[in-house]
Design a protein around this motif. Structure first.
Motif, PDB file in Angstrom:
ATOM      1  N   PRO A 279       0.816  -1.227   0.000  1.00  0.00           N
ATOM      2  CA  PRO A 279       0.000   0.000   0.000  1.00  0.00           C
ATOM      3  C   PRO A 279       0.842   1.267   0.000  1.00  0.00           C
ATOM      4  CG  PRO A 279      -0.942  -1.603   1.514  1.00  0.00           C
ATOM      5  CD  PRO A 279       0.386  -2.157   1.076  1.00  0.00           C
ATOM      6  N   TYR A 282       2.031   1.697  -3.434  1.00  0.00           N
ATOM      7  CA  TYR A 282       0.929   2.105  -4.312  1.00  0.00           C
ATOM      8  C   TYR A 282       0.638   3.596  -4.155  1.00  0.00           C
ATOM      9  CZ  TYR A 282      -3.475   2.336  -6.757  1.00  0.00           C
ATOM     10  OH  TYR A 282      -4.465   2.684  -7.652  1.00  0.00           O
ATOM     11  N   ARG A 283       0.713   4.103  -2.923  1.00  0.00           N
ATOM     12  CA  ARG A 283       0.491   5.538  -2.729  1.00  0.00           C
ATOM     13  C   ARG A 283       1.529   6.370  -3.467  1.00  0.00           C
ATOM     14  NH1 ARG A 283      -1.798   3.980   2.338  1.00  0.00           N
ATOM     15  NH2 ARG A 283       0.261   3.575   3.234  1.00  0.00           N
ATOM     16  N   GLU A 288      -4.173   5.771  -8.795  1.00  0.00           N
ATOM     17  CA  GLU A 288      -5.097   6.472  -7.904  1.00  0.00           C
ATOM     18  C   GLU A 288      -4.662   6.244  -6.459  1.00  0.00           C
ATOM     19  OE1 GLU A 288      -9.392   6.344  -9.769  1.00  0.00           O
ATOM     20  OE2 GLU A 288      -8.495   4.343  -9.911  1.00  0.00           O
ATOM     21  N   GLU A 290      -5.364   7.416  -3.687  1.00  0.00           N
ATOM     22  CA  GLU A 290      -6.398   7.415  -2.652  1.00  0.00           C
ATOM     23  C   GLU A 290      -7.037   6.029  -2.476  1.00  0.00           C
ATOM     24  OE1 GLU A 290      -8.301   8.599  -6.560  1.00  0.00           O
ATOM     25  OE2 GLU A 290      -6.453   9.050  -5.458  1.00  0.00           O
ATOM     26  N   LYS A 291      -6.767   5.106  -3.387  1.00  0.00           N
ATOM     27  CA  LYS A 291      -7.332   3.763  -3.303  1.00  0.00           C
ATOM     28  C   LYS A 291      -6.332   2.747  -2.743  1.00  0.00           C
ATOM     29  CE  LYS A 291     -10.710   4.419  -7.000  1.00  0.00           C
ATOM     30  NZ  LYS A 291     -11.262   3.906  -8.283  1.00  0.00           N
ATOM     31  N   SER A 293      -6.060   1.624   0.086  1.00  0.00           N
ATOM     32  CA  SER A 293      -6.659   0.715   1.069  1.00  0.00           C
ATOM     33  C   SER A 293      -7.453  -0.411   0.408  1.00  0.00           C
ATOM     34  CB  SER A 293      -7.580   1.498   2.020  1.00  0.00           C
ATOM     35  OG  SER A 293      -8.619   2.141   1.295  1.00  0.00           O
ATOM     36  N   ASP A 294      -7.624  -0.367  -0.899  1.00  0.00           N
ATOM     37  CA  ASP A 294      -8.350  -1.410  -1.627  1.00  0.00           C
ATOM     38  C   ASP A 294      -7.397  -2.572  -1.902  1.00  0.00           C
ATOM     39  OD1 ASP A 294      -9.509  -3.017  -3.722  1.00  0.00           O
ATOM     40  OD2 ASP A 294     -10.880  -1.355  -4.146  1.00  0.00           O
ATOM     41  N   LYS A 295      -7.598  -3.692  -1.224  1.00  0.00           N
ATOM     42  CA  LYS A 295      -6.650  -4.800  -1.312  1.00  0.00           C
ATOM     43  C   LYS A 295      -6.597  -5.415  -2.712  1.00  0.00           C
ATOM     44  CE  LYS A 295      -9.806  -8.428   0.361  1.00  0.00           C
ATOM     45  NZ  LYS A 295      -9.991  -9.480   1.386  1.00  0.00           N
ATOM     46  N   ILE A 297      -7.040  -3.749  -5.664  1.00  0.00           N
ATOM     47  CA  ILE A 297      -6.249  -2.848  -6.504  1.00  0.00           C
ATOM     48  C   ILE A 297      -4.770  -2.980  -6.171  1.00  0.00           C
ATOM     49  CG2 ILE A 297      -5.742  -0.413  -6.938  1.00  0.00           C
ATOM     50  CD1 ILE A 297      -8.709   0.157  -6.783  1.00  0.00           C
TER      51      ILE A 297
END
Length: 351
Positions: A279, A282-283, A288, A290-291, A293-295, A297
């Motif tokens: 995560p 990914y940030r 995106e 902001e997503k 926290s979507d496991k 994605i």
């Protein structure tokens, strides 16, 4: 030399019959070929002669071959501004948005579209940035000469110049050059008790004299740009060395380019292991942030990163890392960076 991590993959891809390029579409449990094309080898030729650019796809085998060749040859030293390694440029088309924001720890990059243009995105601005930074370090000048013809400049970036038209690479390069050179960049650093920022256009002046329809045709005047003063000073103060051969081999993968440049910067002075959750990555690199926290994605992003890391490792065998499973209360695992031998030896850092 260490065993090439892509050698088994490379051997498999070379066994695929060249006379047919398979693209599969799920139909129950079956897959079928969608198209037949002439046999194409790595040189861009068929059995009957040269292949036009629109039929010449820089695919998996080409990329793997280029990365393996990069690992077997002396590095071609290049440079990138620290700003653009800490916070990456847009990967996908931002559409009508006029501002792009990317955060990485205490650093935040704000890129604003200028000159009536939209925001730059994709692989071409990344290649442009690497060339601009390398030339600025080499010449020690804000004024850079792009050349007398479009095809000449494209060859500097290792881009084929045969494809024109609305969606052709010449048209896309010109469009991304306009977007990139007209953009304004602001970098903000925020930490406890300290805040600093710097603001600069990528280029304060451009003078382009190219014939897009006749890219090889010379013109009487050279195309030039003048870099923004603060951007130029940042390049000279903090030039991060990288291998242009690896960069060119990854030229069709914006995520691969971002990961490679970040890894070069992050491992250069790394003296202990560094654990980064997916995560968190990914940030920094996701489309995106902001997503994060979507496991689902993040899981897909992890697969993409592992693919690109394997390719980067083929060109840079000295890169050391491991993949860890998730810990307690952690949905995903992590990438662990280890101290690694630099791809560009310190003796080659002088331009």
């Amino acid at each position: 030399m260490a065993a090439n991590p892509l050698e088994p993959w490379l051997n498999i891809t070379r066994q695929i019959p060249a006379a047919m390029v398979y693209s599969t579409r799920a139909t129950g449990n079956a897959s079928r070929p969608l198209s037949r094309r002439p046999a194409i080898d790595g040189s861009g030729f068929t059995r009957s002669g040269p292949v036009p650019q629109e039929r010449r796809h820089y695919g998996l085998v080409d990329q793997v071959d280029a990365l393996v060749r990069a690992s077997e040859t002396d590095p071609e030293p290049g440079f990138m501004a620290r700003w653009l390694m800490l916070c990456s440029l847009p990967r996908s088309n931002p559409g009508q948005r006029k501002e792009y924001v990317r955060r990485n720890g205490p650093y935040t990059l704000y890129m604003t579209a200028g000159g009536g243009c939209k925001l730059p995105f994709g692989n071409l601005p990344r290649l442009l940035a690497a060339w601009v930074c390398t030339e600025a370090v080499r010449t020690q000048s804000r004024d850079l000469v792009l050349g007398h013809s479009l095809s000449g400049f494209m060859r500097k970036l290792d881009i084929e110049a045969q494809s024109g038209g609305r969606g052709g690479v010449r048209t896309r390069l010109r469009n991304q050059m306009q977007r990139f050179f007209n953009a304004q960049v602001r970098v903000v650093y925020q930490a406890e008790g300290h805040e600093a920022s710097v603001n600069s256009p990528i280029a304060s002046r451009t003078d382009l004299w190219w014939n897009e329809r006749r890219p090889d045709a010379p013109v009487l005047w050279k195309s030039t740009i003048r870099l923004g003063e603060e951007f130029f000073q940042e390049i000279l103060r903090h030039p991060v060395p990288l291998d242009m051969n690896t960069l060119k081999a990854l030229k069709r993968s914006p995520l691969g380019l971002d990961l490679y440049m970040w890894l070069v910067y992050r491992t250069f002075s790394l003296d202990a292991s560094l654990r980064l959750s997916w995560p968190t990555l990914y940030r920094q690199f996701g489309v995106e942030p902001e997503k994060a926290s979507d496991k689902f994605i993040v899981r897909d992003f992890r697969k993409d990163c592992l693919r690109e890391l394997t390719k980067i490792n083929a060109s840079w065998p000295g890169l050391q890392y491991r993949i860890e499973r998730g810990r307690r209360h952690e949905k995903t695992g992590a990438l662990v960076l280890l101290p690694s031998a630099p791809q560009i030896p310190p003796i080659n850092l002088v331009p």
